[in-house]
Design a protein around this motif. Structure first.
Motif, PDB file in Angstrom:
ATOM      1  N   TYR A 117      50.204 -37.153 -20.246  1.00  0.00           N
ATOM      2  CA  TYR A 117      49.049 -36.248 -20.132  1.00  0.00           C
ATOM      3  C   TYR A 117      49.507 -34.838 -20.474  1.00  0.00           C
ATOM      4  O   TYR A 117      50.615 -34.418 -20.105  1.00  0.00           O
ATOM      5  CB  TYR A 117      48.495 -36.241 -18.708  1.00  0.00           C
ATOM      6  CG  TYR A 117      47.798 -37.501 -18.278  1.00  0.00           C
ATOM      7  CD1 TYR A 117      46.419 -37.530 -18.103  1.00  0.00           C
ATOM      8  CD2 TYR A 117      48.514 -38.665 -18.023  1.00  0.00           C
ATOM      9  CE1 TYR A 117      45.768 -38.693 -17.687  1.00  0.00           C
ATOM     10  CE2 TYR A 117      47.888 -39.829 -17.611  1.00  0.00           C
ATOM     11  CZ  TYR A 117      46.512 -39.832 -17.445  1.00  0.00           C
ATOM     12  OH  TYR A 117      45.881 -40.985 -17.037  1.00  0.00           O
ATOM     13  N   THR A 118      48.647 -34.092 -21.136  1.00  0.00           N
ATOM     14  CA  THR A 118      48.890 -32.662 -21.341  1.00  0.00           C
ATOM     15  C   THR A 118      48.010 -31.824 -20.429  1.00  0.00           C
ATOM     16  O   THR A 118      48.280 -30.631 -20.234  1.00  0.00           O
ATOM     17  CB  THR A 118      48.639 -32.270 -22.808  1.00  0.00           C
ATOM     18  OG1 THR A 118      47.320 -32.682 -23.181  1.00  0.00           O
ATOM     19  CG2 THR A 118      49.662 -32.931 -23.722  1.00  0.00           C
ATOM     20  N   SER A 119      46.967 -32.431 -19.868  1.00  0.00           N
ATOM     21  CA  SER A 119      46.050 -31.727 -18.973  1.00  0.00           C
ATOM     22  C   SER A 119      46.387 -32.070 -17.528  1.00  0.00           C
ATOM     23  O   SER A 119      46.305 -33.242 -17.125  1.00  0.00           O
ATOM     24  CB  SER A 119      44.604 -32.128 -19.269  1.00  0.00           C
ATOM     25  OG  SER A 119      43.733 -31.717 -18.221  1.00  0.00           O
TER      26      SER A 119
ATOM     27  N   THR B 100      54.888 -31.718 -19.805  1.00  0.00           N
ATOM     28  CA  THR B 100      53.796 -32.676 -19.811  1.00  0.00           C
ATOM     29  C   THR B 100      53.845 -33.438 -18.492  1.00  0.00           C
ATOM     30  O   THR B 100      54.734 -33.218 -17.660  1.00  0.00           O
ATOM     31  CB  THR B 100      53.913 -33.651 -20.993  1.00  0.00           C
ATOM     32  OG1 THR B 100      55.205 -34.296 -20.935  1.00  0.00           O
ATOM     33  CG2 THR B 100      53.754 -32.927 -22.323  1.00  0.00           C
TER      34      THR B 100
END
Length: 489
Positions: A253-255, A288
């Motif tokens: 995930y980057t969020s 990340t």
């Protein structure tokens, strides 16, 4: 089924033991023969070790930061040895640190002297390491049995404790004294929520059996009670059926909000058997978030990958799967630990911090910590971040945030270089995070840096403090047990 394990110090005891027969309460020293004013030592089935090497080893823990040297180390040959030594300590104003395995693999993986005692007696619980019996729904064990020992015996029978810590070389009695969290906690609670019965030596020197129905006050006090009320010497641990295989799913995930939201979703719908997450720092310093979710299965009924990953917001194409046996999965850290020891990193200081973060402010707090933690300060050290459900936790003195969900957030740093200046700087940073966490309604998980003064402990226990202090007076009125945390002056 009954299985015995040879205590790891048995072969050394003959060489290390001193012929001690008495204690002088005036000079606060041990004697090899009775002298004027001396008090005879109780007859023991095990041995009281006084040599400098053993006491020096007992003065250390996995943190390698605080060192308190005891006067003696008891390797009990029976539960009665612990009863006798607690009574002896109480009568002679000695302190006892119980329920620990001496050395680097301290029972709770504690890092700041929680299981140490200066000028007192440390109990090396590896002297009590027998699996007494394994049944269909539970196993009776000595407190010095390590989780990997129990699993090695139960998994061939298709059984396992419901919740396991990531690192399995910890004693059962030790983790039950602090909590015991892992990736199954969202479903089954902590390890303290999955113990059915305990044998405890209280600070009065009384051997007591307790359960939810038998002596429930002591049972609830001791589970996660930080060793303040009694020394756990035996436990009946709940067992559940488990398939033989495990499929591990990882995804990137980057969020951060999406990462936290998906963990909450997986906790709620229960599609996986295990859910953890971590913060990953790349070589260029970018960060990340990695989801790690596991489904247990029988070879004849493999999981449906698409169904398990449906509706999750990870980076497209980042999902990976790997199959292993159940035992290899739960013991997956063993090769890494062997590597760290071989590289000399295991012996460096570990200024760890484990925090329970309220769901409502999790994204804000994680960002605050990461913004104040340069990539070089973390390197490749683990940073855990995963959801659990506080309502699943039944032990009253394991303090967690209010609400339906919370997050374990742990910075498991190794101080490299291990200089006093670097350790002090990392601990000061930890304190900055703890101070902010308290403002947001979070709690420290006290296996690592957390409350250190009586006032801070009162704040930590909050509405539970009057009960905690009252039960201390009931079960350990002379404050004999476990002074390392600094809860009671």
């Amino acid at each position: 089924m009954s299985t015995s394990f040879l205590p790891r110090r048995t072969v050394l005891q003959g060489a290390l033991v001193a012929a001690v027969t008495a204690f002088n309460p005036v000079s606060r020293s041990w004697a090899s023969e009775m002298q004027s004013g001396s008090i005879p030592l109780p007859t023991l089935d095990g041995q009281l070790l006084l040599d400098d090497a053993t006491r020096t080893q007992a003065a250390d823990d996995y943190g390698h930061i605080i060192r308190r040297k005891p006067w003696a180390v008891l390797v009990p040959g029976s539960v009665q040895d612990i009863v006798k030594m607690v009574r002896f300590a109480r009568a002679n104003c000695l302190r006892i640190a119980g329920a620990r395995g001496v050395g680097d693999d301290d029972e709770s993986h504690s890092t700041l002297g929680q299981a140490q005692v200066a000028a007192g007696i440390v109990i090396d619980m590896s002297g009590l390491s027998r699996i007494r019996s394994i049944g269909a729904t539970s196993a009776w064990v000595d407190a010095g049995v390590r989780w990997i020992q129990l699993l090695t015996a139960t998994v061939p029978q298709g059984k396992s404790p419901p919740t396991l810590t990531d690192y399995l070389e910890l004693s059962i009695g030790g983790t039950l004294s602090v909590g015991g969290i892992g990736g199954q906690a969202f479903r089954s609670g902590l390890q303290v929520d999955n113990v059915l019965e305990l044998e405890v030596v209280t600070g009065r020197g009384e051997l007591v059996c307790c359960s939810p129905l038998l002596n429930p006050t002591l049972f609830n006090a001791v589970r996660g009670g930080l060793g303040q009320f009694g020394i756990i010497v035996g436990a009946r641990v709940r067992l559940v059926s488990v398939p033989s295989q495990a499929r591990t799913f990882t995804a990137t995930y980057t969020s951060l909000p999406a990462f936290l939201a998906d963990q909450k979703k997986l906790d709620d719908d229960g599609r996986f058997d295990y859910v953890e997450g971590s913060v990953v720092t790349a070589a260029d310093g970018t960060r990340t978030f990695q989801l790690e979710a596991v489904k247990y299965f029988a070879p004849a009924s493999p999981p449906n990958n698409a169904a398990l990953l449906a509706g999750l917001a990870f980076v497209p194409g980042s999902a990976r799967t790997a199959d292993s046996s159940y035992l290899d999965f739960v013991n997956r850290l063993a090769p890494l630990v062997a590597f760290l020891k071989a590289q000399g990193l295991w012996g460096l200081p570990h200024p760890w911090i484990n925090m329970f973060v309220p769901q409502a402010c999790a994204a804000e707090f994680v960002r605050f910590v990461l913004d104040n933690t340069p990539p070089a300060e973390i390197g490749q050290d683990p940073v855990l971040l995963y959801a659990f459900r506080p309502p699943k936790i039944t032990a009253p003195f394991v303090r967690v945030p209010e609400g339906s969900h919370a997050f374990l957030f742990a910075l498991l740093r190794t101080a490299n270089p291990g200089t006093p200046q670097n350790v002090a700087a990392l601990m000061a940073k930890n304190q900055l995070f703890l101070d902010r966490l308290k403002q947001l309604g979070g709690k420290a998980y006290p296996v690592s840096q957390g409350p250190r003064t009586p006032a801070e402990w009162r704040e930590h226990f909050g509405v539970r403090w009057p009960e905690f202090a009252s039960l201390k007076r009931v079960f350990d009125p002379d404050n004999v047990l476990t002074p390392g945390q600094g809860i009671f002056p």
